[in-house]
Design a protein around this motif. Structure first.
Motif, short mmCIF file in Angstrom:
data_model
loop_
_atom_site.label_atom_id
_atom_site.label_comp_id
_atom_site.label_asym_id
_atom_site.label_seq_id
_atom_site.Cartn_x
_atom_site.Cartn_y
_atom_site.Cartn_z
N VAL A 1 31.22 49.46 36.61
CA VAL A 1 31.90 48.24 37.05
C VAL A 1 30.86 47.14 37.31
O VAL A 1 31.06 45.99 36.91
CB VAL A 1 32.74 48.50 38.32
CG1 VAL A 1 33.39 47.21 38.80
CG2 VAL A 1 33.81 49.56 38.05
N ASP B 1 36.39 47.57 34.48
CA ASP B 1 36.99 46.56 35.35
C ASP B 1 37.24 47.05 36.77
O ASP B 1 37.14 46.28 37.72
CB ASP B 1 38.32 46.08 34.74
CG ASP B 1 38.11 45.38 33.41
OD1 ASP B 1 37.68 44.22 33.42
OD2 ASP B 1 38.37 46.01 32.36
N LYS C 1 30.64 42.01 42.50
CA LYS C 1 31.78 42.91 42.66
C LYS C 1 31.92 43.30 44.14
O LYS C 1 31.13 42.91 44.98
CB LYS C 1 31.60 44.17 41.80
CG LYS C 1 31.18 43.91 40.37
CD LYS C 1 32.25 43.21 39.56
CE LYS C 1 31.80 43.01 38.11
NZ LYS C 1 32.84 42.37 37.29
N GLN D 1 35.78 46.80 42.29
CA GLN D 1 36.30 45.87 41.25
C GLN D 1 35.65 44.49 41.38
O GLN D 1 34.99 44.21 42.36
CB GLN D 1 37.81 45.75 41.35
CG GLN D 1 38.35 45.26 42.66
CD GLN D 1 39.86 45.33 42.73
OE1 GLN D 1 40.53 45.63 41.76
NE2 GLN D 1 40.40 45.06 43.90
#
Length: 267
Positions: free
Chosen positions: A210, A216, A241, A267
């Motif tokens: 990620v 994602d 993130k 995420q």
């Protein structure tokens, strides 16, 4: 803490992670015994050797170390640590035992309950992930276990994360066995995004997928410990993130009295 001091600390952490990886690879190519710990997780001589080498090379920083393979430390002893290293000398011992190469060395710098900087070295693949405030997150490839590297070289030789991604929405998870909660989470994503691809990877590399933009989202609805996620957390965070605690809805915290993580989503 000055940026120069942080850079020196992180250079030490980078070299400790790489040297720890060299210890692991020395065992990886031979026959080795596997012990089963009280929590049913495997333990090998590689875990212990990596731990000792990392402890040796982090000593120059003068910071305390909380390591999965170190002695148990009561909360009273560590609760007032402002800065310290959180270490998993061999994350993914099951992957190590299977010899699939998807195991890592994780070192995170914790400051007042937050993971602010991190190093992850992948010995078999020769990948190095490094993150710290202001610098951001980088991935360096072809890092030999005999190499030594400064933070300045990480910037020169590495690729800044995240990288451009195209194609379908990618969820990090197991292709063969998912919990009902994970299946439900992915079903909701399919309703929103249509086609969904599942990416499977071992150890903290799931978080790195990620962070680098190859995936994602990574829902983790199963038990983990703080040292499993701390380094990856910093790398994901410095790449823009977030790791959200599924129970509290807030960013994951470290150096809790109970070192077991809640479920989380990257995420």
């Amino acid at each position: 803490m000055k940026s120069e001091e942080l850079g020196q600390w992180m250079s030490a952490a980078v070299n400790a992670a790489i040297a720890g990886g060299a210890e692991i690879l020395d065992v990886y190519g031979k026959d080795f015994d596997v012990e089963i710990k009280s929590d049913n997780s495997p333990l090998t001589i590689a875990d212990r050797r990596a731990h000792l080498k990392i402890m040796e090379l982090l000593e120059v920083t003068g910071l305390q170390v909380l390591s999965e393979e170190g002695r148990e430390m009561k909360f009273e002893e560590r609760k007032d640590w402002a800065h310290f290293w959180m270490v998993d000398p061999l994350d993914g011992t099951k992957e190590f035992v299977k010899r699939n190469g998807e195991f890592t060395v994780n070192i995170a710098l914790i400051h007042n309950g937050q993971s602010i900087a991190g190093v992850i070295y992948v010995p078999v693949k020769k990948w190095l992930y490094v993150a710290m405030p202001e610098m951001g997150s980088y991935k360096v490839e072809n890092v030999e276990p005999s190499q030594r590297m400064k933070i300045s070289e990480v910037r020169e030789k590495g690729s800044k994360l995240p990288q451009e991604k195209s194609g379908p929405f990618v969820v990090v998870g197991s292709r063969s066995h998912m919990s009902p909660e994970t299946e439900e989470f992915i079903d909701k994503i399919k309703q929103e995004h249509g086609e969904v691809e599942i990416a499977s990877m071992g150890s903290s590399l799931k978080i790195c997928l990620v962070a680098e933009g190859a995936a994602d989202v990574y829902p983790r609805f199963a038990p983990t410990m703080e040292w499993d996620t701390a380094a990856g957390h910093a790398i994901a965070k410095c790449a823009g993130k977030n790791i959200q605690d599924h129970t509290t809805g807030a960013e994951m915290k470290y150096n809790k009295e109970n070192l077991l993580n809640n479920w989380f989503i990257v995420q």
